[in-house]
Motif scaffolding. Structure first.
Motif, mmCIF file in Angstrom:
data_model
loop_
_atom_site.group_PDB
_atom_site.id
_atom_site.type_symbol
_atom_site.label_atom_id
_atom_site.label_comp_id
_atom_site.label_asym_id
_atom_site.label_seq_id
_atom_site.Cartn_x
_atom_site.Cartn_y
_atom_site.Cartn_z
ATOM 1 N N ILE A 148 -12.841 -39.257 -44.910
ATOM 2 C CA ILE A 148 -13.536 -39.797 -45.919
ATOM 3 C C ILE A 148 -13.372 -39.335 -47.173
ATOM 4 O O ILE A 148 -12.727 -38.169 -47.698
ATOM 5 C CB ILE A 148 -15.089 -39.441 -45.736
ATOM 6 C CG1 ILE A 148 -15.933 -40.054 -46.838
ATOM 7 C CG2 ILE A 148 -15.321 -37.816 -45.590
ATOM 8 C CD1 ILE A 148 -17.333 -40.131 -46.192
ATOM 9 N N PHE A 206 -13.675 -47.124 -47.914
ATOM 10 C CA PHE A 206 -14.684 -46.593 -46.936
ATOM 11 C C PHE A 206 -16.135 -47.048 -47.485
ATOM 12 O O PHE A 206 -16.334 -46.683 -48.297
ATOM 13 C CB PHE A 206 -14.470 -45.163 -46.949
ATOM 14 C CG PHE A 206 -15.227 -44.438 -45.922
ATOM 15 C CD1 PHE A 206 -14.477 -43.855 -44.802
ATOM 16 C CD2 PHE A 206 -16.506 -44.192 -45.860
ATOM 17 C CE1 PHE A 206 -15.352 -42.943 -43.841
ATOM 18 C CE2 PHE A 206 -17.350 -43.536 -45.175
ATOM 19 C CZ PHE A 206 -16.667 -42.853 -43.866
ATOM 20 N N ARG A 222 -17.294 -47.359 -37.304
ATOM 21 C CA ARG A 222 -16.369 -46.265 -37.010
ATOM 22 C C ARG A 222 -16.761 -44.876 -36.891
ATOM 23 O O ARG A 222 -16.519 -44.200 -35.902
ATOM 24 C CB ARG A 222 -15.371 -46.144 -38.131
ATOM 25 C CG ARG A 222 -14.429 -47.183 -38.013
ATOM 26 C CD ARG A 222 -13.329 -47.613 -39.265
ATOM 27 N NE ARG A 222 -12.345 -48.562 -38.842
ATOM 28 C CZ ARG A 222 -11.927 -49.226 -39.801
ATOM 29 N NH1 ARG A 222 -12.054 -49.015 -40.906
ATOM 30 N NH2 ARG A 222 -10.965 -50.416 -39.543
ATOM 31 N N SER A 223 -17.866 -44.539 -37.539
ATOM 32 C CA SER A 223 -18.447 -43.150 -37.586
ATOM 33 C C SER A 223 -20.082 -43.204 -37.688
ATOM 34 O O SER A 223 -20.454 -44.184 -38.488
ATOM 35 C CB SER A 223 -17.936 -42.202 -38.627
ATOM 36 O OG SER A 223 -16.536 -42.167 -38.557
ATOM 37 N N ASP A 255 -8.911 -51.350 -44.692
ATOM 38 C CA ASP A 255 -8.735 -50.077 -44.464
ATOM 39 C C ASP A 255 -8.552 -49.068 -45.544
ATOM 40 O O ASP A 255 -8.885 -47.958 -45.173
ATOM 41 C CB ASP A 255 -7.754 -49.817 -43.398
ATOM 42 C CG ASP A 255 -8.219 -50.328 -41.938
ATOM 43 O OD1 ASP A 255 -9.284 -50.920 -41.761
ATOM 44 O OD2 ASP A 255 -7.183 -50.358 -41.059
ATOM 45 N N LYS A 277 -21.408 -47.578 -32.552
ATOM 46 C CA LYS A 277 -20.099 -46.952 -32.413
ATOM 47 C C LYS A 277 -19.038 -47.254 -30.997
ATOM 48 O O LYS A 277 -17.934 -47.797 -31.061
ATOM 49 C CB LYS A 277 -20.051 -45.454 -32.489
ATOM 50 C CG LYS A 277 -18.973 -44.798 -32.653
ATOM 51 C CD LYS A 277 -18.707 -43.269 -32.905
ATOM 52 C CE LYS A 277 -17.371 -42.716 -32.540
ATOM 53 N NZ LYS A 277 -17.470 -41.156 -32.842
ATOM 54 N N ASP A 323 -17.560 -48.621 -41.896
ATOM 55 C CA ASP A 323 -16.948 -47.092 -41.828
ATOM 56 C C ASP A 323 -17.959 -46.096 -41.185
ATOM 57 O O ASP A 323 -17.632 -45.286 -40.637
ATOM 58 C CB ASP A 323 -16.225 -46.904 -42.960
ATOM 59 C CG ASP A 323 -15.060 -47.738 -43.512
ATOM 60 O OD1 ASP A 323 -13.956 -47.394 -42.630
ATOM 61 O OD2 ASP A 323 -15.188 -48.702 -44.041
ATOM 62 N N LEU A 324 -19.269 -46.228 -41.740
ATOM 63 C CA LEU A 324 -20.213 -45.117 -41.582
ATOM 64 C C LEU A 324 -21.496 -45.688 -41.820
ATOM 65 O O LEU A 324 -21.912 -46.472 -42.585
ATOM 66 C CB LEU A 324 -20.086 -44.238 -42.667
ATOM 67 C CG LEU A 324 -20.848 -42.630 -42.630
ATOM 68 C CD1 LEU A 324 -20.914 -42.149 -41.244
ATOM 69 C CD2 LEU A 324 -20.659 -41.950 -43.686
ATOM 70 N N ARG A 338 -11.508 -39.086 -38.110
ATOM 71 C CA ARG A 338 -11.527 -39.837 -39.481
ATOM 72 C C ARG A 338 -11.625 -39.264 -40.578
ATOM 73 O O ARG A 338 -11.663 -38.095 -40.800
ATOM 74 C CB ARG A 338 -12.577 -41.142 -39.474
ATOM 75 C CG ARG A 338 -12.356 -42.100 -37.874
ATOM 76 C CD ARG A 338 -13.024 -43.292 -38.160
ATOM 77 N NE ARG A 338 -12.549 -44.025 -37.089
ATOM 78 C CZ ARG A 338 -11.632 -44.948 -36.916
ATOM 79 N NH1 ARG A 338 -10.908 -44.964 -38.305
ATOM 80 N NH2 ARG A 338 -11.194 -45.660 -35.986
ATOM 81 N N HIS A 358 -14.666 -45.464 -51.820
ATOM 82 C CA HIS A 358 -15.577 -45.260 -50.974
ATOM 83 C C HIS A 358 -17.002 -45.587 -51.538
ATOM 84 O O HIS A 358 -17.297 -45.130 -52.766
ATOM 85 C CB HIS A 358 -15.674 -43.576 -50.785
ATOM 86 C CG HIS A 358 -16.816 -43.051 -50.095
ATOM 87 N ND1 HIS A 358 -17.213 -41.631 -50.036
ATOM 88 C CD2 HIS A 358 -17.957 -43.546 -49.614
ATOM 89 C CE1 HIS A 358 -18.174 -41.523 -49.603
ATOM 90 N NE2 HIS A 358 -18.834 -42.460 -49.274
ATOM 91 N N THR A 411 -20.291 -47.133 -46.440
ATOM 92 C CA THR A 411 -21.329 -46.780 -45.690
ATOM 93 C C THR A 411 -22.507 -47.331 -46.017
ATOM 94 O O THR A 411 -22.852 -48.070 -47.083
ATOM 95 C CB THR A 411 -21.626 -45.179 -46.446
ATOM 96 O OG1 THR A 411 -20.621 -44.442 -46.130
ATOM 97 C CG2 THR A 411 -22.872 -44.617 -45.385
ATOM 98 N N THR A 467 -9.465 -36.745 -49.634
ATOM 99 C CA THR A 467 -10.193 -37.222 -48.500
ATOM 100 C C THR A 467 -10.666 -35.811 -47.831
ATOM 101 O O THR A 467 -9.924 -34.836 -47.962
ATOM 102 C CB THR A 467 -9.397 -37.819 -47.373
ATOM 103 O OG1 THR A 467 -8.238 -37.590 -46.832
ATOM 104 C CG2 THR A 467 -9.231 -39.410 -48.076
#
Ligand SMILES: NC(=O)C1=CN([C@@H]2O[C@H](COP(=O)(O)OP(=O)(O)OC[C@H]3O[C@@H](n4cnc5c(N)ncnc54)[C@H](OP(=O)(O)O)[C@@H]3O)[C@@H](O)[C@H]2O)C=CC1
Ligand SMILES: O=C(O)C(=O)[C@@H](O)[C@H](O)C(=O)CO
Length: 279
Positions: free
Chosen positions: A17, A74, A137-138, A71, A131, A106-107, A15, A46, A76, A8
């Motif tokens: 990734i 990840f 989260r990001s 969790d 957010k 996550d993103l 955080r 991811h 996006t 990552t």
């Protein structure tokens, strides 16, 4: 093939990734759950999707069916151009959230700056709201040039955690990468394989032969050793597995420099020019 989990990278918001992810642009909606399931079984943690790709539902289905904790993966997604603007972005996100069905995302990225439309700053404010509400989260951007990133900075907005841009051996984006390094914004390579177009290059064939790997593995290893995120796409199970099997060898300085020398600047671009794309 060894089952592999990517290392990552740290995002500036605290955080992490996974550095190697799995893209699903042009993966047909009906095949997406299967492709993502193969990827998760191969070790990817991811996944990169977008409203544009019309396959968020398949991504969510595969993640939920994987047996992995939420969790551990990840995810996006991105707000599409037609949904830019504060209120429209909040509404678009609600639909992505519903289609993914994973709870927190996550993103969340702005897909393209669309500079002539003048909406990306307000769009980014909506990302900050999401957010703040704990629904993403990001937050970050995609296809932003330094001038677009400067506009966010001048507006006093949170620094994007990353900028996802077209980047492969024929388009190496030196200015965008340098801006990111100065401001703590990670660079994420989309089309990391040049959409397949770079893989016939004899330089890559030579490096691949030296390691007993594929040209795609050589290119992905080059991305990773340069410290950026890469999100190759494939619908072919053997390629999906091949593309994450890149942690058991190291390119030397000569091999890295030989790939660096393939840069063709703007003529290597396969996609839209960010400053000129305003549809
Ligand atoms: N933010 C943005 O504007 C954009 C983001 N993206 C994101 O980046 C991801 C990756 O980019 P993408 O455009 O898909 O291009 P890639 O560079 O990942 O190339 C994908 C192509 O390469 C082929 N391929 C994959 N692995 C191999 C391999 N090991 N050997 C030979 N050929 C291979 C695939 O074929 P096959 O599938 O048939 O196996 C496909 O045709 C997207 O899926 C998307 O998530 C992409 C474009 C724009
Ligand atoms: O760049 C292009 O020309 C494309 O069609 C795609 O990159 C598309 O716009 C996109 O953003 C996919 O993520």
């Amino acid at each position: 093939m060894t089952s592999a989990i990517s290392p990552t990278l740290a995002l500036h918001d605290g955080r992490e990734i996974p550095q190697l992810g799995f893209g699903v642009y042009k993966t047909p909606p009906a095949q997406t759950a299967e492709a993502v399931s193969v990827a998760l079984a191969a070790g990817y943690r991811h996944i990169d999707t977008a409203t544009l790709y019309a396959n968020e539902q398949g991504v969510g289905e595969a993640v939920r069916a994987s047996g992995l904790d939420r969790d551990e993966v990840f995810v996006t997604t991105k707000v599409w151009n037609a949904d830019q603007g504060y209120d429209a972005t909040l509404a678009a996100f609600a639909e992505s959230e519903r289609l993914l069905g994973l709870g927190v995302v996550d993103l969340y990225l702005i897909h393209w700056p669309q500079p002539a439309r003048g909406l990306f700053v307000d769009t980014y404010r909506a990302l900050e709201t999401l957010k703040g509400e704990g629904r993403v989260r990001s937050i970050g951007v995609s296809n932003f040039e330094p001038e677009h990133l400067e506009a966010l900075r001048e507006a006093g907005l949170e620094t994007p955690v990353l900028n996802q841009v077209e980047l492969h051996p024929r388009l190496q984006q030196e200015q965008v990468r340098a801006y990111g390094e100065r401001h703590g914004i990670l660079t994420e390579a989309w089309a990391p394989l040049g959409r397949g177009s770079v893989l016939d290059d004899p330089v890559l064939a030579g490096i691949a032969a030296e390691h007993g790997i594929s040209p795609a593995q050589a290119v992905l290893r080059w991305h990773l050793q340069q410290g950026r995120i890469a999100i190759p796409k494939s619908v072919t199970p053997e390629r999906i597995r091949d593309n994450i099997d890149v942690f058991g060898f190291v390119l030397d300085e000569v091999q890295m420099a030989a790939i660096d020398a393939l840069d063709a600047g703007e003529s290597g671009r396969t996609g839209k020019v960010p400053g000129e794309f305003n549809d």
